[in-house]
Write an enzyme that holds these catalytic residues in place. Structure first.
Site, PDB file in Angstrom:
ATOM      1  N   CYS A  54       6.885  -4.242  -4.067  1.00  0.00           N
ATOM      2  CA  CYS A  54       8.139  -4.264  -4.828  1.00  0.00           C
ATOM      3  C   CYS A  54       9.347  -4.066  -3.894  1.00  0.00           C
ATOM      4  O   CYS A  54       9.677  -4.953  -3.124  1.00  0.00           O
ATOM      5  CB  CYS A  54       8.105  -3.246  -5.961  1.00  0.00           C
ATOM      6  SG  CYS A  54       9.387  -3.543  -7.209  1.00  0.00           S
TER       7      CYS A  54
ATOM      8  N   GLU B 270      -0.951  -1.354  -7.316  1.00  0.00           N
ATOM      9  CA  GLU B 270      -1.433   0.033  -7.381  1.00  0.00           C
ATOM     10  C   GLU B 270      -1.592   0.504  -8.825  1.00  0.00           C
ATOM     11  O   GLU B 270      -2.306   1.477  -9.086  1.00  0.00           O
ATOM     12  CB  GLU B 270      -0.489   0.968  -6.605  1.00  0.00           C
ATOM     13  CG  GLU B 270       0.781   1.377  -7.309  1.00  0.00           C
ATOM     14  CD  GLU B 270       1.902   0.341  -7.249  1.00  0.00           C
ATOM     15  OE1 GLU B 270       3.033   0.673  -7.636  1.00  0.00           O
ATOM     16  OE2 GLU B 270       1.645  -0.797  -6.804  1.00  0.00           O
TER      17      GLU B 270
ATOM     18  N   HIS C 176       3.026  -4.795  -8.768  1.00  0.00           N
ATOM     19  CA  HIS C 176       2.533  -3.449  -8.482  1.00  0.00           C
ATOM     20  C   HIS C 176       1.018  -3.374  -8.632  1.00  0.00           C
ATOM     21  O   HIS C 176       0.500  -2.862  -9.639  1.00  0.00           O
ATOM     22  CB  HIS C 176       3.201  -2.438  -9.417  1.00  0.00           C
ATOM     23  CG  HIS C 176       4.610  -2.115  -9.046  1.00  0.00           C
ATOM     24  ND1 HIS C 176       4.949  -1.035  -8.246  1.00  0.00           N
ATOM     25  CD2 HIS C 176       5.776  -2.740  -9.346  1.00  0.00           C
ATOM     26  CE1 HIS C 176       6.256  -1.005  -8.081  1.00  0.00           C
ATOM     27  NE2 HIS C 176       6.791  -2.022  -8.745  1.00  0.00           N
TER      28      HIS C 176
END
Length: 236
Positions: free
Chosen positions: A113, A215, A213
């Site tokens: 990001c 994660e 994202h």
């Protein structure tokens, strides 16, 4: 196994939530979890003076640049757009120094990001300070949809470092800025269906970054887990 250095995010606000009046440096637990699950060691690096960057780089094998504040437009020669949000020039300067040191010592970098955006600016590129400056009709800031759910498609270059992803891949999205002019030496390797850059790389320098994202989705989306596996296991 690798020692992964994650540059922490400074949280300067001192209201009660979420840290009970304390100024902190933090990273998402999910970044820590994915690398630990893969068998690696994680160090969170605090923002410090730029001249200290090389000291931190001696402690780790690879660097992760995560999300957070907008990159200050002064670094790409623009005045602030009225929709620019919070900036942190001190973090910007430290992360530029971290990138300098990682490239000097040939240590791979993963950007997520804001991490993609700061890498693009470091290499001489620029950003749309707000997506209202583009013609995109895609919602790139998906809230209130939870972060673990993908919401829009990206088209992936099958000759790139992300060739293990499907050519059309479904990702989550939490950003209001995007790459405008691509930095020197960088290659755009994924785009939204609106044409906006969603991933970049410089294979020679060990740079890889995504705008979404992974994660948040690595436990449910096997391909997002593979992004971290690829990064953690690669060497220059």
């Amino acid at each position: 196994m690798a020692i992964i250095g994650i540059v922490g995010t400074p949280y300067h606000t001192v209201d009660k939530t979420p840290f009970w009046w304390n100024k902190v440096t933090y990273t998402r637990q999910s970044f820590i979890d994915v690398f630990q699950t893969l068998g690696h060691t994680v160090l969170i690096l605090p923002v410090d003076q730029p001249e200290k960057a090389e000291v931190y780089l001696q402690l780790v094998d690879k660097i992760v640049l995560t999300g957070g504040a907008d990159v200050s437009p002064q670094y790409y020669g623009e005045e602030p757009h009225f929709k620019l949000e919070t900036t942190d020039p001190i973090r910007d300067a430290f992360e530029f120094a971290i990138i300098d040191a990682a490239l000097k010592f040939h240590k791979p970098i993963l950007g997520v990001c804001r991490g993609l955006q700061v890498l693009n600016v470091y290499f001489g590129g620029s950003l749309y300070q707000d997506l209202s400056q583009t013609t995109s009709q895609i919602k790139h800031r998906q809230s209130p949809t939870p972060q673990e759910f993908p919401t829009h498609h990206v088209l992936v270059d099958q000759q790139s470092s992300l060739s293990f992803l499907p050519e059309q891949y479904f990702v989550n999205s939490f950003h209001h800025q995007a790459v405008k002019n691509l930095g020197e030496g960088l290659k755009a390797i994924a785009h939204g269906t609106d044409g906006l850059v969603e991933a970049i790389e410089n294979k020679e320098k060990g740079v890889l970054a995504v705008q979404w994202h992974p994660e948040c989705t690595w436990t449910t989306e096997a391909f997002d887990r593979q992004i971290f596996e690829y990064f953690a296991n690669r060497s220059l």
